[in-house]
Design an enzyme around this catalytic site. Structure first.
Site, short mmCIF file in Angstrom:
data_model
loop_
_atom_site.label_atom_id
_atom_site.label_comp_id
_atom_site.label_asym_id
_atom_site.label_seq_id
_atom_site.Cartn_x
_atom_site.Cartn_y
_atom_site.Cartn_z
N PHE A 125 0.84 -1.20 0.00
CA PHE A 125 0.00 0.00 0.00
C PHE A 125 0.87 1.25 0.00
O PHE A 125 1.70 1.44 0.89
CB PHE A 125 -0.93 0.02 1.22
N ASP A 165 9.06 3.18 2.33
CA ASP A 165 7.83 3.91 2.62
C ASP A 165 7.54 3.85 4.12
O ASP A 165 7.09 2.83 4.64
CB ASP A 165 6.67 3.31 1.80
N LYS A 179 1.50 10.36 7.81
CA LYS A 179 0.62 10.09 8.95
C LYS A 179 1.01 10.77 10.28
O LYS A 179 0.44 11.78 10.63
CB LYS A 179 0.45 8.58 9.12
#
Ligand SMILES: *Cc1c(COP(=O)(O)O)cnc(C)c1O
Length: 388
Positions: free
Chosen positions: A128, A213, A242
């Site tokens: 993802f 990531d 985030k």
């Protein structure tokens, strides 16, 4: 009726207020929030220092264009570089923008050194990296890309843990390997340290770039500031997002100076990215979550939580298959579909969220208290007792 598009299957519950680890509904019902906006509110809800920062900065300056100097951004970039492998930082607004920018940097780097054929990015199947048109094709997930063709070219895939296929998929056109050190959405799969070290060696040998990531596992979530630090390697490029805004939308790309040299004026930009209000918040988050003491506490909470979850696994061997994760990025893998289990937890006032592979994902705030972990354990135990 709702005028919101139906792209989410929302739970029939809404909150008006949050404080630390807790959320409150209109009627004052209190929930223990171990989702925290999916690893976003790293300091819980309404942290006093963040409230203070927003108040102060909102009276001074919200937004100016990146055509001008932004001292708050300079400050945050310096802190990020001092804390990590990075030599330079480029601010964005979200995780997907950060991963896309990482891909752009990798390609532009090879273009700038006269190897414009090296454009392909090798990713983990069903990983993802966000929901933009390029990021969904980077994920290699059928579900996410269905109906969104034509397929964006330039991405190759290998299965998680399949070292042979990984090596086979590297061609003369490969620019970079992009992986999550801990797969979040993909089911809390941790890449072991020795694999990360091998990955680094492989990239060096093949003269390609390593993009790690850190959008979900970064910003102290794993117990280290960046999750890959534990393996003692460096990334060339690392997108973050985030946690860094503590609830304010911020994304960024961390990079070393080798690749940063290709990002000359005009190569990339973002209207909102790195504005003074966002940067003020980011600075406060960074000051709190990057200290040794804070990281030590995350590790301590993690150890306590994980060891007790493993006890529950032993107690309920027919329900819990595996306890996964590191730091406070935790997954309870069940034998069966986790939907009902998550609903039951919610009925007992504990909020969690799903991940792939029948995993119940648990993302407490990083400053979670021991008694809140105890409360969660009690609820999980109760739901296991009642689970068929
Ligand atoms: C959430 C996430 C993204 C995308 O972030 P958005 O802010 O939703 O665009 C990218 N990569 C990883 C690993 C993520 O967990």
């Amino acid at each position: 009726m709702s005028y919101l598009a139906k792209n989410y299957n929302r739970k029939k519950i809404s909150f008006v207020r949050g404080k630390g680890s807790y959320l409150y509904t209109v009627s004052g019902i209190k929930y223990l929030d171990f989702v925290q906006g999916i690893a976003v509110n790293c300091l819980g809800h309404a942290h006093p220092k963040l409230v203070e920062t927003i108040k102060k900065q909102s009276k001074k300056l919200w937004h100016v264009s990146n055509a001008f100097q932004i001292p708050e951004g300079e400050k945050l970039a310096k802190k990020l570089c001092q804390k990590t492998f990075a030599d330079y930082v480029m601010f964005q607004n979200s995780g997907a923008e950060a991963t896309e920018a990482a891909i752009k940097i990798a390609r532009r780097y090879f273009y700038s050194i006269g190897k414009p054929n090296k454009t392909r990015i090798l990713c983990v199947k069903n990983s993802f990296h966000g929901r933009t048109i390029a990021a969904i094709f980077a994920s290699g997930s059928k579900k996410m890309t269905e109906g969104f063709g034509p397929r964006v070219p330039g991405f190759d895939h290998f299965s998680f843990g399949d070292h042979k296929s990984l090596k086979k998929k590297i061609t003369k056109n490969t620019a970079a390997i992009m992986v999550e050190p801990i797969m979040g959405e993909g089911g809390i799969n941790v890449i072991p340290d020795f694999c990360l070290r091998e990955l680094r060696k492989l990239c060096n040998k093949k003269k390609i770039l390593l993009i790690l990531d850190e959008v979900q596992c970064g910003i102290s979530r794993s117990g280290d500031f960046l999750a890959f630090e534990k393996s003692k390697i460096f990334a060339d490029i690392a997108p973050i997002a985030k946690g860094i805004g503590g609830g304010f939308p911020i994304g960024a790309v961390l990079m070393n100076k080798k690749v940063a040299a290709c990002m000359t004026p005009g190569t990339h930009g973002s209207t909102f990215g790195g504005n003074p209000l966002a940067m003020a918040v980011g600075n406060t988050v960074m000051d709190i979550v990057s200290t040794k003491q804070f990281l030590r506490n995350v590790k301590k909470s993690s150890k306590y939580f994980l060891s007790n979850l493993n006890k529950l696994k032993e107690k309920y061997p027919k329900i819990i298959k595996e306890i996964r994760g590191r730091g406070l990025l935790i997954g309870i893998q069940l034998y069966k579909d986790q939907t009902k289990f998550i609903k039951k937890l919610m009925d007992n006032k504990l909020l969690t969220i799903r991940a792939a592979d029948h995993v119940v994902r648990i993302l407490p705030p990083l400053n979670v208290k021991k008694k809140e972990i105890d409360q969660a354990l009690k609820i999980i135990n109760k739901v296991c007792t009642e689970h068929k």
